[in-house]
Write a protein that holds these residues in place. Structure first.
Motif, PDB file in Angstrom:
ATOM      1  N   SER A 274      35.345  53.454  -1.882  1.00 44.34           N
ATOM      2  CA  SER A 274      34.233  54.115  -1.204  1.00 44.34           C
ATOM      3  C   SER A 274      32.922  53.337  -1.322  1.00 44.34           C
ATOM      4  O   SER A 274      32.005  53.563  -0.547  1.00 44.34           O
TER       5      SER A 274
ATOM      6  N   LYS B 278      41.664  55.178   5.842  1.00 43.82           N
ATOM      7  CA  LYS B 278      42.590  56.307   5.839  1.00 43.82           C
ATOM      8  C   LYS B 278      44.017  55.801   6.036  1.00 43.82           C
ATOM      9  O   LYS B 278      44.296  55.035   6.943  1.00 43.82           O
TER      10      LYS B 278
ATOM     11  N   CYS C  85      30.024  59.546  -4.973  1.00 36.37           N
ATOM     12  CA  CYS C  85      30.914  59.049  -3.923  1.00 36.37           C
ATOM     13  C   CYS C  85      30.359  59.466  -2.557  1.00 36.37           C
ATOM     14  O   CYS C  85      30.066  60.642  -2.344  1.00 36.37           O
TER      15      CYS C  85
ATOM     16  N   ASP D 238      37.445  64.532   2.970  1.00 37.16           N
ATOM     17  CA  ASP D 238      38.046  63.201   2.958  1.00 37.16           C
ATOM     18  C   ASP D 238      38.559  62.845   1.567  1.00 37.16           C
ATOM     19  O   ASP D 238      39.635  62.261   1.417  1.00 37.16           O
ATOM     20  N   ILE D 239      37.783  63.210   0.542  1.00 30.68           N
ATOM     21  CA  ILE D 239      38.205  62.932  -0.833  1.00 30.68           C
ATOM     22  C   ILE D 239      39.475  63.700  -1.158  1.00 30.68           C
ATOM     23  O   ILE D 239      40.418  63.138  -1.731  1.00 30.68           O
TER      24      ILE D 239
ATOM     25  N   TYR E  18      33.920  50.861   1.940  1.00 28.24           N
ATOM     26  CA  TYR E  18      34.346  51.346   3.253  1.00 28.24           C
ATOM     27  C   TYR E  18      34.142  52.846   3.418  1.00 28.24           C
ATOM     28  O   TYR E  18      34.292  53.598   2.458  1.00 28.24           O
ATOM     29  N   PRO E  19      33.895  53.285   4.659  1.00 28.10           N
ATOM     30  CA  PRO E  19      33.958  54.717   4.938  1.00 28.10           C
ATOM     31  C   PRO E  19      35.429  55.140   4.969  1.00 28.10           C
ATOM     32  O   PRO E  19      36.317  54.306   5.202  1.00 28.10           O
ATOM     33  N   TYR E  20      35.683  56.411   4.728  1.00 28.76           N
ATOM     34  CA  TYR E  20      37.059  56.888   4.661  1.00 28.76           C
ATOM     35  C   TYR E  20      37.810  56.628   5.966  1.00 28.76           C
ATOM     36  O   TYR E  20      38.981  56.256   5.950  1.00 28.76           O
ATOM     37  N   SER E  21      37.150  56.803   7.090  1.00 26.03           N
ATOM     38  CA  SER E  21      37.820  56.629   8.379  1.00 26.03           C
ATOM     39  C   SER E  21      38.412  55.227   8.546  1.00 26.03           C
ATOM     40  O   SER E  21      39.405  55.048   9.237  1.00 26.03           O
TER      41      SER E  21
ATOM     42  N   ILE F 147      39.427  55.517  -5.522  1.00 22.59           N
ATOM     43  CA  ILE F 147      38.542  56.062  -4.494  1.00 22.59           C
ATOM     44  C   ILE F 147      37.106  55.597  -4.725  1.00 22.59           C
ATOM     45  O   ILE F 147      36.405  55.231  -3.777  1.00 22.59           O
TER      46      ILE F 147
ATOM     47  N   TRP G 105      31.832  59.674   0.353  1.00 22.82           N
ATOM     48  CA  TRP G 105      32.762  60.336   1.267  1.00 22.82           C
ATOM     49  C   TRP G 105      32.565  61.847   1.252  1.00 22.82           C
ATOM     50  O   TRP G 105      32.136  62.423   0.252  1.00 22.82           O
ATOM     51  N   GLN G 106      32.934  62.485   2.344  1.00 20.09           N
ATOM     52  CA  GLN G 106      32.890  63.938   2.448  1.00 20.09           C
ATOM     53  C   GLN G 106      33.954  64.556   1.546  1.00 20.09           C
ATOM     54  O   GLN G 106      34.986  63.932   1.272  1.00 20.09           O
TER      55      GLN G 106
END
Length: 122
Positions: A69, A78, A37, A43-44, A72-75, A65, A39-40
């Protein structure tokens, strides 16, 4: 990137504030990390807490997720993770109408890959 202590504190605080357990957070985070994944970690963990509030836990949350993921980026998503894939612009089916499987690498498969010399077990 969070240090181990910071990540533990975040997981603990997430479990307290949301409808999820610390065990669910750790298992899901591990599964998503093994599966690649993008994402950081923070963020996860935050995403797992938000999905837990909507009743999505364990495999359901991990699959959601993993799918989102990939696109898209999490930002960008969100606060929208609980919405349908269609409303997020993510196709659930391919051109033949078949469900698109999430790219998850299960722990058992991870160890099997290691035995064949294709990866490294934790």
């Amino acid at each position: 990137m969070l240090l181990d202590g910071d990540l533990r504190l975040l997981a603990y605080n997430t479990a307290i504030k949301h409808n999820i357990t610390i065990g669910m957070v750790y298992q899901s985070l591990y599964q998503l990390r093994v599966s690649g994944c993008p994402w950081q970690d923070a963020d996860i963990v935050e995403a797992l807490g938000c999905l837990g509030d909507y009743g999505l836990h364990n495999l359901s949350a991990v699959e959601r997720i993993a799918r989102i993921s990939e696109v898209y980026p999490y930002s960008r998503v969100k606060g929208l993770l609980h919405r349908s894939y269609e409303s997020l612009g993510i196709n659930e089916r391919d051109e033949n109408g078949e469900l698109i499987a999430q790219k998850l690498l299960w722990k058992e498969n991870f160890y099997n890959r290691n035995e064949r010399g294709e990866g490294h077990a934790p």
